[in-house]
Design an enzyme around this catalytic site. Structure first.
Site, PDB file in Angstrom:
ATOM      1  N   ASP A 198       0.832  -1.298   0.125  1.00 36.64           N
ATOM      2  CA  ASP A 198       0.156  -0.160   0.129  1.00 36.64           C
ATOM      3  C   ASP A 198       0.812   1.202  -0.130  1.00 36.64           C
ATOM      4  O   ASP A 198       1.791   1.321   0.600  1.00 36.64           O
ATOM      5  CB  ASP A 198      -0.783  -0.175   1.197  1.00 36.64           C
ATOM      6  CG  ASP A 198      -2.189  -0.740   1.157  1.00 36.64           C
ATOM      7  OD1 ASP A 198      -2.609  -0.819  -0.096  1.00 36.64           O
ATOM      8  OD2 ASP A 198      -2.736  -1.621   2.090  1.00 36.64           O
ATOM      9  N   ASP A 218     -10.903  20.944  10.089  1.00 35.83           N
ATOM     10  CA  ASP A 218     -10.208  19.515   9.523  1.00 35.83           C
ATOM     11  C   ASP A 218      -9.280  19.156  10.456  1.00 35.83           C
ATOM     12  O   ASP A 218      -8.046  19.451  10.265  1.00 35.83           O
ATOM     13  CB  ASP A 218      -9.773  19.852   8.250  1.00 35.83           C
ATOM     14  CG  ASP A 218      -9.611  18.621   7.428  1.00 35.83           C
ATOM     15  OD1 ASP A 218      -9.606  17.462   7.844  1.00 35.83           O
ATOM     16  OD2 ASP A 218      -9.403  18.737   6.089  1.00 35.83           O
ATOM     17  N   GLU A 262      -3.746  16.201   6.726  1.00 31.31           N
ATOM     18  CA  GLU A 262      -3.876  17.012   5.768  1.00 31.31           C
ATOM     19  C   GLU A 262      -4.374  18.472   6.129  1.00 31.31           C
ATOM     20  O   GLU A 262      -3.684  19.390   5.602  1.00 31.31           O
ATOM     21  CB  GLU A 262      -4.678  16.491   4.558  1.00 31.31           C
ATOM     22  CG  GLU A 262      -3.885  15.005   4.007  1.00 31.31           C
ATOM     23  CD  GLU A 262      -4.494  13.905   4.718  1.00 31.31           C
ATOM     24  OE1 GLU A 262      -4.880  14.022   5.695  1.00 31.31           O
ATOM     25  OE2 GLU A 262      -3.988  12.806   3.868  1.00 31.31           O
ATOM     26  N   PHE A 312     -16.154  16.739   5.877  1.00 35.14           N
ATOM     27  CA  PHE A 312     -16.135  15.747   4.430  1.00 35.14           C
ATOM     28  C   PHE A 312     -17.022  14.501   4.587  1.00 35.14           C
ATOM     29  O   PHE A 312     -17.359  13.919   5.547  1.00 35.14           O
ATOM     30  CB  PHE A 312     -14.648  15.207   4.441  1.00 35.14           C
ATOM     31  CG  PHE A 312     -14.007  14.191   3.388  1.00 35.14           C
ATOM     32  CD1 PHE A 312     -14.035  14.980   2.138  1.00 35.14           C
ATOM     33  CD2 PHE A 312     -14.530  13.169   3.345  1.00 35.14           C
ATOM     34  CE1 PHE A 312     -13.577  14.197   1.054  1.00 35.14           C
ATOM     35  CE2 PHE A 312     -14.352  12.207   2.177  1.00 35.14           C
ATOM     36  CZ  PHE A 312     -13.726  12.732   1.028  1.00 35.14           C
ATOM     37  N   THR A 337     -20.227  14.015  -1.391  1.00 30.57           N
ATOM     38  CA  THR A 337     -19.991  15.345  -1.699  1.00 30.57           C
ATOM     39  C   THR A 337     -18.157  15.444  -2.278  1.00 30.57           C
ATOM     40  O   THR A 337     -17.865  16.265  -3.262  1.00 30.57           O
ATOM     41  CB  THR A 337     -20.287  16.627  -1.096  1.00 30.57           C
ATOM     42  OG1 THR A 337     -19.291  16.237   0.315  1.00 30.57           O
ATOM     43  CG2 THR A 337     -21.681  16.577  -0.696  1.00 30.57           C
ATOM     44  N   MET A 386     -16.122  16.869  -0.410  1.00 29.75           N
ATOM     45  CA  MET A 386     -15.431  17.998  -0.317  1.00 29.75           C
ATOM     46  C   MET A 386     -15.753  18.344   1.239  1.00 29.75           C
ATOM     47  O   MET A 386     -16.666  17.642   2.042  1.00 29.75           O
ATOM     48  CB  MET A 386     -16.352  19.201  -1.046  1.00 29.75           C
ATOM     49  CG  MET A 386     -16.458  19.384  -2.520  1.00 29.75           C
ATOM     50  SD  MET A 386     -17.040  20.660  -3.210  1.00 29.75           S
ATOM     51  CE  MET A 386     -18.929  20.492  -2.681  1.00 29.75           C
ATOM     52  N   LYS A 393     -13.293  23.078  -0.301  1.00 24.59           N
ATOM     53  CA  LYS A 393     -11.886  22.460  -0.616  1.00 24.59           C
ATOM     54  C   LYS A 393     -12.478  21.012  -0.822  1.00 24.59           C
ATOM     55  O   LYS A 393     -13.029  20.333  -0.334  1.00 24.59           O
ATOM     56  CB  LYS A 393     -10.845  22.581   0.188  1.00 24.59           C
ATOM     57  CG  LYS A 393     -10.810  21.645   1.396  1.00 24.59           C
ATOM     58  CD  LYS A 393      -9.296  21.960   1.869  1.00 24.59           C
ATOM     59  CE  LYS A 393      -9.195  20.770   3.008  1.00 24.59           C
ATOM     60  NZ  LYS A 393     -10.042  20.852   4.221  1.00 24.59           N
ATOM     61  N   ASP A 433      -5.835  -3.896   5.934  1.00 21.68           N
ATOM     62  CA  ASP A 433      -6.496  -3.795   7.009  1.00 21.68           C
ATOM     63  C   ASP A 433      -8.119  -3.718   7.292  1.00 21.68           C
ATOM     64  O   ASP A 433      -8.849  -4.221   7.787  1.00 21.68           O
ATOM     65  CB  ASP A 433      -5.883  -2.597   7.970  1.00 21.68           C
ATOM     66  CG  ASP A 433      -6.199  -1.408   7.291  1.00 21.68           C
ATOM     67  OD1 ASP A 433      -6.459  -1.300   5.813  1.00 21.68           O
ATOM     68  OD2 ASP A 433      -5.783  -0.248   7.485  1.00 21.68           O
TER      69      ASP A 433
END
Lengths: 563, 693
Positions: free
Chosen positions: B320, B357, B361, B388, B392, B394, B406, B529
């Site tokens: 992965d 968020d 990231e 998120f 969508t 987003m 975003k 996993d």
């Protein structure tokens, strides 16, 4: 011909045979050769089979066993009943049951152990019946080898070929044509080929009548060598001038008995799609063979220790006792090694008279198991058995489940290869032990002590390896030795062939693992070394105690190794 | 535009598996004195179990030989006969000692695990919702239990309600707590771990006695250890070698008689024991157990020895991307304005959209905006965070009527069009550029207006490229699996140096890839996993499930990595190879030893009859009795001397098959021939010095 020149010519001729005969044989067994189709097709119809009709390993082995049993029975009956059968100018009677059994088994198993004197015991019909076996038995051996090669080259296949087709093709396209051409050379060189009976010459001077044996000798000689059979028409085999008239025929003998066993490695390489793989097996064969030729030639080039002990300290040549002067010490040794390591067993001298350590060269060559290059077919499949074992141990050392030509070597393969390799030494040791323990066995050897022991050991080693080479000195034509010898030959042939075919079946069913950098290479010097190591180690570990009590102690009695 | 330097929090520390043993209770040193003591006693107990002894044909022959010499020693007592008997008995004991040693560490760990299991009590929920207290061992599949802060989770299960932080150190050795919650791929809990906060309701998924801890106990103890295919093949070879030496030795008696020599039974048995491959025969099972143990020390539990062996054969590794090849998290590295918007505008909107968020990231976007333009968190006034969602694709924030979003390029574009806006002409080019560089573009929009793009960069782990080069040298193909689009995937594959990649991977395409590789005869290893990884894990020849993964994944795979570190797949392959190499090398060594033993014993056997055979006595051993005894003593001591090698495994350096082979043939083949010559002579000299006769 000088020893050195002999070697050069032989190597050149064998190199050509390896390349072209090897490639031709691959074509034959892949069904790409058809120039005898006009005989081949009707034969298949007669046998009720066809090349498209392939067999599983079990059916293949079944056909082989039935075929061999029938030929043993047929040969046995001819030998027993020869007194009442035609082509018997000398009016010879039938052979004893034990001798008939031993001889029938001997020729069907490609051994050609002869407990009889050809010219004094067998009618022409019997001799020619044996010649038939000299064609059939190498064809059977080659068929088994080809089946194993198919197992290695096919993927997920249920069949290994068709026994009847393989034997037919081998006879029609390989053995018959080559033997025919070679036979003409023997005749041209002075080999005898006639159905007229022996010649009786009355020697007026000495007042005796001498009988000169004749017969269809030349063509028997050609298949005797080509098929690594070794059984000659005359008792003296290739030491007799009618069988081996000139230096050229002596060389031809050696070439013929080596050509198919060596060339089959090319056939193998071609059929598995990599000539390098075949070359690796060839290299292992040639290296061992070469060392043994050097060793034995050197040993025979030394003075005879017994003669030296008798007071003749200065001997200008090597050991010439029991050798033909026209052939010489080293070339005789070359013939001897070629004959013992191809399971041929023909002889152009008395091996019993070799220096002890020279005799060890011959005996140990057989003890290695007949794969350097070994008999027709049997040499290749025995070599492949050692390759499987070498791959297994070597493969583990690189940390992968071992694989040979992409075929995983697992429990079943190890079991079959291990069994097939070790059945021979076990047979030799058990039967020799039996022979030295009972009265019937102990009276056999001509000599006592270590040399007598060597004679018995040699006899069973030769028979269990389907070699047929005789050390002489052993009175083998007794019910005891005939019966036991026949048993040794049967085990040495079929107890190896059946597991080999099972191995072919088991390998054929497997998937082929693609090769990569992590793959154990089986076409380089390291692998050749491992195979040689396995062969020498198995041979040495199983036979070291026995040879210590025979040739080694005998040689040491004379002071030291080599003269 | 300067890239922000990313400092990985923990940079794939287990890449080389160098972190010390931890987890699975406290591991001990290989030669812990306590384990040594236990093993010495266990070995005796093993010898008494004749049925178990018979499973090892080589050592069984030695055992029978010992009994015969013992009887002979009683009938005709003598120092020589008794010495041989004692050393043969020691040979048998050493073999069992080696096995007991190999099991020792596992046994000690199993004991600790057992204590942990037995003490637990469970709060089971009755159908009416009330609680009852029962012993953990009484729980059956389907029961529901409640666990609150401080409780030990009684058995394996699935969280059906709630979220909690759990201390899994008892199983994994990792002290940092992990979050477990109902639904999704993080819902599995393991019996024996401890809830640190909150309350969860767990549905039990394991039958009593079959929990993860139970299986672990069984595994580390080697209780139901089956011989692996390769071990069986090797046992057969050793049996064949043993069988062939029987006639070799037995036939010496009649051969000797024919030659006028009498050979004692004791000497023949001594010869037989020296010839049969006792060294590898004695160490074979220890090597296998130790191999499993080495995995356990790296916190990998193999469900079968077969899987460990298969790992050595693996030709294709499916890895992965995230967590294995790249650090788990992508980091924002720059902002690009489109349609005339400035970088700063993009940064500002991006930070707003990312404030809530909590993903790495998201946090990296906030940090980047601060570092580049000093934009700090501010008073937002009336606002709603938009999380998120998979539909969508987003996330963002609603500030009054202002909608900042975003998300993936296509998703934002669709949204813009829905809002009646238009997509700037230069957007596609920017998105594609970023993708081609192996990064992930996130498009930022304010209402119907596209502002620009955030570049999220994947950070390839340090040293991974060299690792893959090593793998290639070993003939192993590495394939990167990623959900990224082909452009991104190609760029990362290039940077990491993998041989191939599978982009936009779905469970189906993954499965197809495994099947394709396998149909070409290759063995495939992978990690996984999620529940949707389960079919692929089951299909792969070696499937390593992450311990953090779902129960389904753990059951489908044939190994579980307690550290949940996908990079460890590489270690697993190396351990598998090392196991086979150790077996092969010691087999070679064992067989090669025979040469010297012959030279010691054969001249001694026939010394009386054929004194000339003394020229074979190349070691110039003192007397026939000395020679035989020296060989037997060497044969016994070499087992002890090789126990550490058997347990640690032959040194393995990743390199091509040819060079590994050359090295091992040299050390164990050639060394195997030479070593006994030296040591048999040495033992002989000691015997002479001791005036044993």
């Amino acid at each position: 011909m000088g020893f050195f020149l002999t070697i050069v010519v032989l190597v050149a001729a064998l190199a050509l045979a390896w390349r072209y005969l090897g490639s031709y044989m691959a074509a034959v067994f892949e069904g790409r050769v058809h120039w005898m189709a006009w005989v081949e097709r009707p034969l298949y119809r007669l046998l009720g089979t066809s090349p498209e009709h392939e067999q599983s390993w079990k059916r293949y082995a079944g056909a082989l066993l039935v075929f061999s049993a029938v030929t043993v029975l047929f040969t046995y009956l001819v030998l027993r009943l020869q007194g009442s059968l035609p082509l018997n100018p000398q009016h010879l009677g039938g052979l004893s049951p034990a001798l008939s059994w031993n001889t029938a088994v001997s020729f069907v198993t490609n051994t050609n152990w002869q407990n009889y004197g050809g010219e004094t015991a067998l009618s022409y019909l019997s001799q020619m019946t044996l010649v038939v076996q000299q064609f059939l038995s190498p064809a059977v051996g080659i068929a088994v080898a080809i089946a194993l090669v198919r197992g290695l080259s096919r993927r997920k296949a249920a069949t290994v070929g068709n026994f009847w087709v393989d034997v037919t093709r081998c006879l029609l396209y390989i053995l018959l044509p080559i033997a025919f051409l070679a036979g003409i050379v023997y005749v041209a060189q002075g080999g005898v080929q006639t159905l007229a009976g022996p010649v009786h010459i009355h020697d007026m001077l000495n007042g005796v009548t001498q009988t000169i044996a004749r017969g269809p000798i030349a063509f028997m000689t050609s298949i005797e060598q080509l098929g690594t059979n070794g059984g000659g028409f005359l008792n003296a085999n290739a030491a007799a001038a009618f069988e081996n008239p000139t230096g050229l025929t002596n060389l031809l003998d050696i070439f013929l008995l080596l050509c198919i066993p060596f060339s089959l490695t090319y056939t193998f390489g071609k059929m598995v799609g990599s000539r390098r793989q075949g070359a690796a097996l060839l290299a292992a064969m040639v290296l061992i063979f070469g060392v043994w030729v050097g060793f034995t030639s050197y040993a025979e080039h030394q003075p005879n220790p017994a003669v030296a002990a008798a007071g003749l300290r200065h001997q200008p040549t090597g050991n010439m006792e029991g050798k033909e002067v026209r052939i010489g010490d080293t070339s005789t040794a070359l013939f001897g090694v070629a004959s013992t390591q191809t399971s041929t067993g023909s002889a152009d001298a008395s091996y019993d008279s070799f220096n002890p350590i020279g005799g060890f060269g011959l005996l140990s060559g057989i003890m290695l198991g007949e794969e350097t290059p070994g008999g027709t077919g049997s040499g290749l499949y025995t070599m492949l058995l050692f390759a499987v074992i070498a791959v297994f141990i070597g493969g583990l050392m690189i940390g992968r489940t071992p694989e040979y030509l992409g075929k995983k070597i697992q429990a079943r393969e190890v079991k079959l290869a291990g069994f097939a390799i070790l059945i021979m030494p076990i047979t030799v040791l058990v039967l020799t032990a039996l022979a030295v323990s009972v009265h019937a066995g102990r009276v056999g050897p001509l000599n006592g002590g270590p040399h007598g022991f060597s004679e018995i050991l040699y006899a069973f080693t030769s028979q269990a390896n389907n070699n047929g080479s005789a050390f002489a000195g052993l009175s083998g034509n007794t019910a005891f030795y005939n019966t036991l010898g026949g048993l040794a030959m049967l085990i040495g042939r079929f107890a190896i062939m059946v597991p080999v075919l099972a191995l072919a079946g088991s390998l054929g069913e497997k998937e082929v693992v693609p090769t990569g950098l992590g793959t154990f290479r089986t076409d380089n010097a390291m692998f050749v070394g491992l195979v040689i190591g396995s062969i020498i180690l198995v041979g040495a570990l199983t036979f070291f105690p026995a040879v210590s009590l025979g040739p080694i102690v005998e040689q040491l009695s004379h002071g030291r190794f080599f003269g | 535009m300067t890239d922000v330097t990313v400092t990985p929090a923990s940079s794939g520390g287990a890449l080389h598996g160098k972190e010390g043993p931890h987890g699975v209770a406290q591991a001990r040193r290989l030669f812990d004195p306590e384990i040594l003591g236990h093993a010495a006693v266990d070995a005796l107990r093993k010898v008494a179990d004749l049925r178990a002894q018979a499973k090892n044909p080589v050592m069984f022959v030695v055992l029978i030989g010992t009994v015969v010499t013992f009887i002979e020693a009683i009938a005709h007592p003598g120092i020589f006969t008794w010495s041989i008997t004692i050393w043969l008995a020691l040979t048998v004991w050493f073999a069992n000692f080696a096995e007991a040693m190999a099991e020792g560490r596992g046994k000690a760990q199993a004991d600790t695990l057992r204590q942990m299991r037995s003490a637990t009590e469970a709060r089971r929920l009755r159908p009416d919702g009330s609680e009852e207290r029962v012993l953990a061992s009484a729980l059956v599949k389907g029961d529901t239990v409640v666990c609150e802060a401080g409780d030990v989770i009684p058995s394996d299960g699935e969280i059906i309600e709630g979220v909690a932080s759990v201390d899994e150190s008892a199983v994994t050795g990792e002290s940092a707590p992990v979050i477990r919650e109902s639904g999704g791929d993080r819902s599995a809990v393991t019996g024996g771990t401890k809830v640190l906060s909150d309350r969860i309701v767990v549905r039990i998924t394991a039958e009593p006695g079959k929990t993860f801890i139970d299986r672990m106990i069984g595994l580390v103890e080697g209780a139901n250890r089956h011989k692996t295919p390769n071990e069986i093949a090797l046992t057969i070879l050793l049996a064949v070698l043993t069988i062939v030496f029987l006639p070799v030795v037995v036939s010496l008696q009649p051969f000797g008689q024919f030659s006028g020599a009498t050979i004692s039974v004791v000497v023949l048995i001594a010869l037989l024991v020296c010839l049969i491959p006792t060294t590898i025969g004695a160490l074979l099972s220890a090597i296998g157990i130790a191999g499993m143990d080495r995995l356990v020390q790296r916190n990998v539990l193999a469900m079968s020895g077969r899987a460990v062996e298969a790992a050595g054969d693996v030709q294709t590794l499916l890895l992965d991307k995230t967590g294995t090849i790249t650090l788990g998290n992508r980091m924002a590295s720059r902002f690009v304005g489109v349609g005339g918007h400035s970088e700063q505008e993009v940064a500002d909107a991006a930070q707003l959209a990312s404030l809530s968020d909590e993903t790495p990231e998201g946090r990296s976007i906030v940090v980047l905006a601060k570092e580049r333009f000093d934009i700090r968190q501010r008073d937002l006034g009336q606002h709603t965070f938009v999380p998120f969602s998979a539909s969508t694709r987003m996330s963002g924030i609603d500030l009054g009527s202002r909608q900042i979003r975003k998300g993936a390029g296509e998703a934002v574009k669709t949204w813009i069009v829905e809002q009646g806006g238009s997509v700037p002409a230069d957007l596609d080019a920017v998105v594609e550029d970023i993708s081609r560089a192996g990064s992930t573009p996130l498009v930022v929009a304010d209402g119907a207006d596209v502002l620009g793009v955030i570049e999220l960069k994947d950070v390839v782990k340090q040293g991974i490229r060299e690792k893959f080069a090593e793998m290639r040298g070993m003939g192993i193909r590495t394939v990167m699996i990623t959900g990224d689009n082909p452009l991104t995937a190609a760029a990362i594959a290039q940077e990491a140096g993998v041989d191939d990649f599978l982009a936009e991977a779905t469970p189906e395409t993954k499965m197809e890839l495994i099947r394709a590789e396998q149909s070409g005869g290759k063995l495939v290893a992978m990690t996984g996993d999620g529940t949707n990884d389960a079919p692929a894990l089951a299909q792969a020849d070696v499937g390593v499930a992450m311990n953090t993964g779902t129960t389904a994944a753990k059951e489908a795979g044939n190994m579980v990595d307690l550290d949940s570190n996908p990079t460890k797949l590489i270690d697993v392959v190396e351990i598998g190879k090392q196991l086979l190499i150790t077996r092969g090398s010691l087999t070679t060594f064992s067989i090669a030893n025979d040469v010297a033993k012959y030279f010691a014993i054969i001249p001694a056997l026939f010394a009386a009859t054929y004194p000339q055979l003394d020229s074979l006595n190349v070691m110039r051993l003192h007397s026939p009795a000395d020679a035989v005894l020296s060989a037997v003593i060497f044969n016994a001591l070499v087992i002890v001397a090789l126990i550490p090698l058997a347990l640690r495994g032959v040194k393995f350096r990743p390199s091509s098959a040819a060079s590994i082979l050359r090295r091992n043939v040299f050390i164990y083949g050639l060394g195997g021939i030479i070593t006994p010559f030296i040591f048999i002579k040495l033992i002989d000299m000691i015997l002479v010095a001791l005036h044993a006769y």
